[in-house]
Each structure stands twice: as C-alpha cells, then as structure tokens.
Design a protein around this motif. Sequence first.
Motif, PDB file in Angstrom:
ATOM      1  N   ASP A  37       0.841  -1.195   0.000  1.00 36.25           N
ATOM      2  CA  ASP A  37       0.000   0.000   0.000  1.00 36.25           C
ATOM      3  C   ASP A  37       0.874   1.243   0.000  1.00 36.25           C
ATOM      4  O   ASP A  37       1.783   1.367   0.837  1.00 36.25           O
ATOM      5  CB  ASP A  37      -0.893   0.043   1.251  1.00 36.25           C
ATOM      6  N   LEU A  38       0.619   2.149  -0.916  1.00 35.14           N
ATOM      7  CA  LEU A  38       1.289   3.446  -0.948  1.00 35.14           C
ATOM      8  C   LEU A  38       0.852   4.239   0.283  1.00 35.14           C
ATOM      9  O   LEU A  38      -0.339   4.295   0.600  1.00 35.14           O
ATOM     10  CB  LEU A  38       0.890   4.191  -2.222  1.00 35.14           C
ATOM     11  N   THR A  39       1.807   4.850   0.991  1.00 27.60           N
ATOM     12  CA  THR A  39       1.451   5.616   2.185  1.00 27.60           C
ATOM     13  C   THR A  39       1.736   7.112   2.051  1.00 27.60           C
ATOM     14  O   THR A  39       1.083   7.909   2.712  1.00 27.60           O
ATOM     15  CB  THR A  39       2.156   5.061   3.443  1.00 27.60           C
ATOM     16  N   ASP A  40       2.702   7.502   1.195  1.00 28.00           N
ATOM     17  CA  ASP A  40       3.008   8.927   1.072  1.00 28.00           C
ATOM     18  C   ASP A  40       3.923   9.162  -0.121  1.00 28.00           C
ATOM     19  O   ASP A  40       4.748   8.310  -0.462  1.00 28.00           O
ATOM     20  CB  ASP A  40       3.703   9.425   2.349  1.00 28.00           C
ATOM     21  N   VAL A  41       3.773  10.327  -0.743  1.00 23.90           N
ATOM     22  CA  VAL A  41       4.688  10.767  -1.803  1.00 23.90           C
ATOM     23  C   VAL A  41       5.058  12.210  -1.497  1.00 23.90           C
ATOM     24  O   VAL A  41       4.182  13.068  -1.369  1.00 23.90           O
ATOM     25  CB  VAL A  41       4.038  10.678  -3.205  1.00 23.90           C
ATOM     26  N   GLN A  42       6.346  12.458  -1.326  1.00 29.15           N
ATOM     27  CA  GLN A  42       6.873  13.803  -1.071  1.00 29.15           C
ATOM     28  C   GLN A  42       8.013  14.048  -2.054  1.00 29.15           C
ATOM     29  O   GLN A  42       9.147  13.652  -1.804  1.00 29.15           O
ATOM     30  CB  GLN A  42       7.389  13.923   0.366  1.00 29.15           C
ATOM     31  N   GLY A  43       7.703  14.641  -3.187  1.00 27.89           N
ATOM     32  CA  GLY A  43       8.723  14.872  -4.215  1.00 27.89           C
ATOM     33  C   GLY A  43       9.243  13.549  -4.746  1.00 27.89           C
ATOM     34  O   GLY A  43       8.474  12.717  -5.217  1.00 27.89           O
ATOM     35  N   SER A  44      10.555  13.333  -4.628  1.00 22.79           N
ATOM     36  CA  SER A  44      11.156  12.096  -5.140  1.00 22.79           C
ATOM     37  C   SER A  44      11.116  10.952  -4.125  1.00 22.79           C
ATOM     38  O   SER A  44      11.534   9.841  -4.439  1.00 22.79           O
ATOM     39  CB  SER A  44      12.608  12.355  -5.554  1.00 22.79           C
ATOM     40  N   SER A  65       8.652   1.283   4.248  1.00 21.98           N
ATOM     41  CA  SER A  65       9.858   1.619   3.491  1.00 21.98           C
ATOM     42  C   SER A  65       9.661   2.928   2.744  1.00 21.98           C
ATOM     43  O   SER A  65       8.532   3.329   2.461  1.00 21.98           O
ATOM     44  CB  SER A  65      10.166   0.521   2.464  1.00 21.98           C
ATOM     45  N   THR A  66      10.777   3.559   2.402  1.00 19.21           N
ATOM     46  CA  THR A  66      10.766   4.754   1.557  1.00 19.21           C
ATOM     47  C   THR A  66      11.845   4.591   0.499  1.00 19.21           C
ATOM     48  O   THR A  66      12.978   4.225   0.816  1.00 19.21           O
ATOM     49  CB  THR A  66      11.029   6.031   2.386  1.00 19.21           C
ATOM     50  N   LEU A  67      11.475   4.846  -0.732  1.00 21.01           N
ATOM     51  CA  LEU A  67      12.413   4.820  -1.852  1.00 21.01           C
ATOM     52  C   LEU A  67      12.562   6.232  -2.407  1.00 21.01           C
ATOM     53  O   LEU A  67      11.596   7.000  -2.432  1.00 21.01           O
ATOM     54  CB  LEU A  67      11.901   3.913  -2.978  1.00 21.01           C
ATOM     55  N   ARG A  68      13.754   6.548  -2.866  1.00 12.04           N
ATOM     56  CA  ARG A  68      13.989   7.811  -3.562  1.00 12.04           C
ATOM     57  C   ARG A  68      14.096   7.491  -5.045  1.00 12.04           C
ATOM     58  O   ARG A  68      14.939   6.693  -5.450  1.00 12.04           O
ATOM     59  CB  ARG A  68      15.265   8.476  -3.070  1.00 12.04           C
ATOM     60  N   PHE A  69      13.257   8.118  -5.830  1.00  7.02           N
ATOM     61  CA  PHE A  69      13.280   7.932  -7.276  1.00  7.02           C
ATOM     62  C   PHE A  69      14.112   9.053  -7.875  1.00  7.02           C
ATOM     63  O   PHE A  69      13.766  10.225  -7.757  1.00  7.02           O
ATOM     64  CB  PHE A  69      11.853   7.964  -7.840  1.00  7.02           C
ATOM     65  N   ARG A  70      15.234   8.680  -8.508  1.00  2.00           N
ATOM     66  CA  ARG A  70      16.159   9.660  -9.081  1.00  2.00           C
ATOM     67  C   ARG A  70      16.137   9.581 -10.597  1.00  2.00           C
ATOM     68  O   ARG A  70      16.093   8.497 -11.170  1.00  2.00           O
ATOM     69  CB  ARG A  70      17.565   9.403  -8.546  1.00  2.00           C
TER      70      ARG A  70
END
Length: 124
Positions: A37-44, A65-70
């Motif tokens: 389940d997606l919980t949050d999106v803050q920029g990347s 978990s949190t991933l940074r999309f670059r």
Amino acid sequence: MFESRDPARKAWLEWSRDHTYRRVAIPGVGPVETWIDLTDVQGSLVSFRTSFVFGCDGAMLTSDSTLRFRSRGELTGSLAAAGLTVEEIRDAPDRPGREFVYIARRAPAHTTGQHARVSATAKH
C-alpha cells in the motif's frame, strides 16, 4: 552495473492491495498473503507499507519503506562525481519501460602520477 526505477513511470500509482495482492504457499510455513500500500509521496521520496498475513496462525507483519526515485540526469551526475563514467544505460529486460540498467566504470586517471600511485598501491 546496477538498476534504478524510472521515476517517469510512476510505478507507485499501482502500489495498492488491489494491484499487488498475492497468496503463496511456503513449504513448512503454509499460505502467506502479501500486498503493498502506498502511504506517502513527497517529491522524489515514495513511502509504502508491505503487509504479510500468515495463514497458519493469522499473524500479520508489516514493513514500512521509503524509496527515492532519481532521474537519469541525477544518477549520471552522482556517478561522475564518484569518478565513474557511464558506458551505457539499458532497459531492464525483465521489466521493459520500468527500470534503467546502468553500466559504469571507473574513469581513467588523467595523469601518469595518479596512475602510478594506484598501481603501486595495488601491488602491496
């Protein structure tokens, strides 16, 4: 060589129980249900929760978990700053259009003095 997800694809838009639910039978454990389940999106930065429910006793475990999309440009810049040269960026063969596969090598030394120092260190 490494892979990185393509942020332009916005894969996180499919991170819901409806899209990611699986039930698998694990020998010695029994059935396990899992979903994301997606919980949050803050920029990347994209945060999500992975849930596991064990059929043998109903226990539920979650992992946040949190991933940074670059972007390609950000990754290429970071590799150059680390002294690496990007030789090629390919599409992931098992996930076309979803990930970049980077092939990079150490940038060659620019002076003979640097090369000699590296060679001498490697011999010890």
